[in-house]
Write a protein that holds these residues in place. Sequence first.
Motif, PDB file in Angstrom:
ATOM      1  N   ILE A  33       0.845  -1.182   0.000  1.00 56.60           N
ATOM      2  CA  ILE A  33       0.000   0.000   0.000  1.00 56.60           C
ATOM      3  C   ILE A  33       0.882   1.234   0.000  1.00 56.60           C
ATOM      4  O   ILE A  33       2.062   1.168   0.338  1.00 56.60           O
ATOM      5  CB  ILE A  33      -0.946   0.047   1.215  1.00 56.60           C
ATOM      6  CG1 ILE A  33      -0.129   0.116   2.514  1.00 56.60           C
ATOM      7  CG2 ILE A  33      -1.891  -1.116   1.228  1.00 56.60           C
ATOM      8  CD1 ILE A  33      -0.971   0.426   3.727  1.00 56.60           C
ATOM      9  N   SER A  36      -0.522   7.122   3.233  1.00 48.32           N
ATOM     10  CA  SER A  36      -1.172   8.368   2.847  1.00 48.32           C
ATOM     11  C   SER A  36      -0.409   9.608   3.318  1.00 48.32           C
ATOM     12  O   SER A  36      -0.488  10.648   2.703  1.00 48.32           O
ATOM     13  CB  SER A  36      -2.596   8.402   3.390  1.00 48.32           C
ATOM     14  OG  SER A  36      -2.582   8.292   4.796  1.00 48.32           O
ATOM     15  N   ASN A  72      -9.614  -6.389   6.890  1.00 48.32           N
ATOM     16  CA  ASN A  72      -8.818  -5.180   7.071  1.00 48.32           C
ATOM     17  C   ASN A  72      -8.753  -4.887   8.566  1.00 48.32           C
ATOM     18  O   ASN A  72      -9.684  -4.340   9.148  1.00 48.32           O
ATOM     19  CB  ASN A  72      -9.447  -3.999   6.319  1.00 48.32           C
ATOM     20  CG  ASN A  72      -8.668  -2.717   6.535  1.00 48.32           C
ATOM     21  OD1 ASN A  72      -7.609  -2.709   7.154  1.00 48.32           O
ATOM     22  ND2 ASN A  72      -9.198  -1.618   6.019  1.00 48.32           N
ATOM     23  N   TYR A  74      -6.643  -2.860   9.909  1.00 47.96           N
ATOM     24  CA  TYR A  74      -5.947  -1.594  10.082  1.00 47.96           C
ATOM     25  C   TYR A  74      -6.919  -0.466  10.403  1.00 47.96           C
ATOM     26  O   TYR A  74      -8.114  -0.563  10.143  1.00 47.96           O
ATOM     27  CB  TYR A  74      -5.119  -1.280   8.830  1.00 47.96           C
ATOM     28  CG  TYR A  74      -4.060  -2.332   8.624  1.00 47.96           C
ATOM     29  CD1 TYR A  74      -2.888  -2.300   9.365  1.00 47.96           C
ATOM     30  CD2 TYR A  74      -4.269  -3.384   7.744  1.00 47.96           C
ATOM     31  CE1 TYR A  74      -1.932  -3.295   9.213  1.00 47.96           C
ATOM     32  CE2 TYR A  74      -3.313  -4.375   7.589  1.00 47.96           C
ATOM     33  CZ  TYR A  74      -2.149  -4.326   8.330  1.00 47.96           C
ATOM     34  OH  TYR A  74      -1.219  -5.312   8.183  1.00 47.96           O
ATOM     35  N   PHE A  76      -7.301   2.280   8.981  1.00 47.53           N
ATOM     36  CA  PHE A  76      -7.535   3.113   7.808  1.00 47.53           C
ATOM     37  C   PHE A  76      -8.221   2.258   6.746  1.00 47.53           C
ATOM     38  O   PHE A  76      -8.031   1.052   6.688  1.00 47.53           O
ATOM     39  CB  PHE A  76      -6.225   3.700   7.265  1.00 47.53           C
ATOM     40  CG  PHE A  76      -5.125   2.693   7.062  1.00 47.53           C
ATOM     41  CD1 PHE A  76      -5.040   1.944   5.890  1.00 47.53           C
ATOM     42  CD2 PHE A  76      -4.166   2.495   8.049  1.00 47.53           C
ATOM     43  CE1 PHE A  76      -4.030   1.018   5.705  1.00 47.53           C
ATOM     44  CE2 PHE A  76      -3.148   1.571   7.869  1.00 47.53           C
ATOM     45  CZ  PHE A  76      -3.081   0.830   6.696  1.00 47.53           C
ATOM     46  N   ILE A  78      -9.053   0.733   3.015  1.00 49.59           N
ATOM     47  CA  ILE A  78      -8.217   0.356   1.882  1.00 49.59           C
ATOM     48  C   ILE A  78      -9.090   0.187   0.641  1.00 49.59           C
ATOM     49  O   ILE A  78     -10.294  -0.021   0.741  1.00 49.59           O
ATOM     50  CB  ILE A  78      -7.442  -0.953   2.143  1.00 49.59           C
ATOM     51  CG1 ILE A  78      -8.406  -2.089   2.477  1.00 49.59           C
ATOM     52  CG2 ILE A  78      -6.403  -0.772   3.224  1.00 49.59           C
ATOM     53  CD1 ILE A  78      -7.746  -3.439   2.591  1.00 49.59           C
ATOM     54  N   ARG A 121     -12.015   0.538   7.491  1.00 53.56           N
ATOM     55  CA  ARG A 121     -11.070   0.140   8.542  1.00 53.56           C
ATOM     56  C   ARG A 121     -11.730  -0.835   9.518  1.00 53.56           C
ATOM     57  O   ARG A 121     -12.928  -0.754   9.789  1.00 53.56           O
ATOM     58  CB  ARG A 121     -10.532   1.358   9.273  1.00 53.56           C
ATOM     59  CG  ARG A 121     -11.578   2.106  10.024  1.00 53.56           C
ATOM     60  CD  ARG A 121     -11.013   3.405  10.550  1.00 53.56           C
ATOM     61  NE  ARG A 121     -12.000   3.997  11.431  1.00 53.56           N
ATOM     62  CZ  ARG A 121     -11.707   4.576  12.559  1.00 53.56           C
ATOM     63  NH1 ARG A 121     -10.463   4.672  12.951  1.00 53.56           N
ATOM     64  NH2 ARG A 121     -12.652   5.077  13.301  1.00 53.56           N
ATOM     65  N   SER A 158      -4.033   2.496   0.534  1.00 53.37           N
ATOM     66  CA  SER A 158      -4.797   3.057   1.643  1.00 53.37           C
ATOM     67  C   SER A 158      -5.566   4.256   1.126  1.00 53.37           C
ATOM     68  O   SER A 158      -5.125   4.937   0.203  1.00 53.37           O
ATOM     69  CB  SER A 158      -3.877   3.461   2.789  1.00 53.37           C
ATOM     70  OG  SER A 158      -3.094   4.570   2.404  1.00 53.37           O
ATOM     71  N   GLN A 159      -6.707   4.506   1.714  1.00 58.95           N
ATOM     72  CA  GLN A 159      -7.523   5.630   1.280  1.00 58.95           C
ATOM     73  C   GLN A 159      -7.390   6.847   2.193  1.00 58.95           C
ATOM     74  O   GLN A 159      -7.958   7.866   1.892  1.00 58.95           O
ATOM     75  CB  GLN A 159      -8.980   5.210   1.183  1.00 58.95           C
ATOM     76  CG  GLN A 159      -9.195   4.214   0.052  1.00 58.95           C
ATOM     77  CD  GLN A 159     -10.641   3.923  -0.158  1.00 58.95           C
ATOM     78  OE1 GLN A 159     -11.249   3.245   0.640  1.00 58.95           O
ATOM     79  NE2 GLN A 159     -11.196   4.456  -1.215  1.00 58.95           N
TER      80      GLN A 159
END
Length: 161
Positions: A33, A36, A72, A74, A76, A78, A121, A158-159
């Motif tokens: 990824i 960001s 996911n 995380y 954040f 994705i 997330r 990642s967004q």
Amino acid sequence: MRRFDGRTRSILTAAAVVAIVVNAGVAWAYWRITGSDTGARVGVELRLRGRSDFNRPLGAGETGNLTVTLTNDYDFPIRITNVRPAPGGAVADDEHRDAGCKDPKVTMTRDIFDVEWDVPRNTIGAFTIPAGLALALGEPAACRGATFTVPLQVSGFSQGE
């Protein structure tokens, strides 16, 4: 009502994932990824599973849907941008494997599928690729009606938030 902090939610999510792992084959994907905030490339692991459609089993010489489940863990969101085969072979479910469906010739119908899947997330996302899998002609009768788990790789980013 007590609210859980991020660490507690992560532990509970991990426990749920362990329960899923116990009941189904899971492939680990190494996924790259773009961070960001720094623009640096960061490697993360995602729990990923690809399987044939439970509701429409593959027949010899036929195509069927590929269901992809991603976890996911995380903090954040994705976006998955493509799905492709990973090294290794497909595996039939326990019942069909025990009946003789060993080393089934199940393949993805394309080398790469471009997708736009958003996984928020700390969630699990499930997606379908229509006609994404094929079972070769001449497979043994023991493979009829089986659900197959297939190794996959995904790419994405990642967004940020």
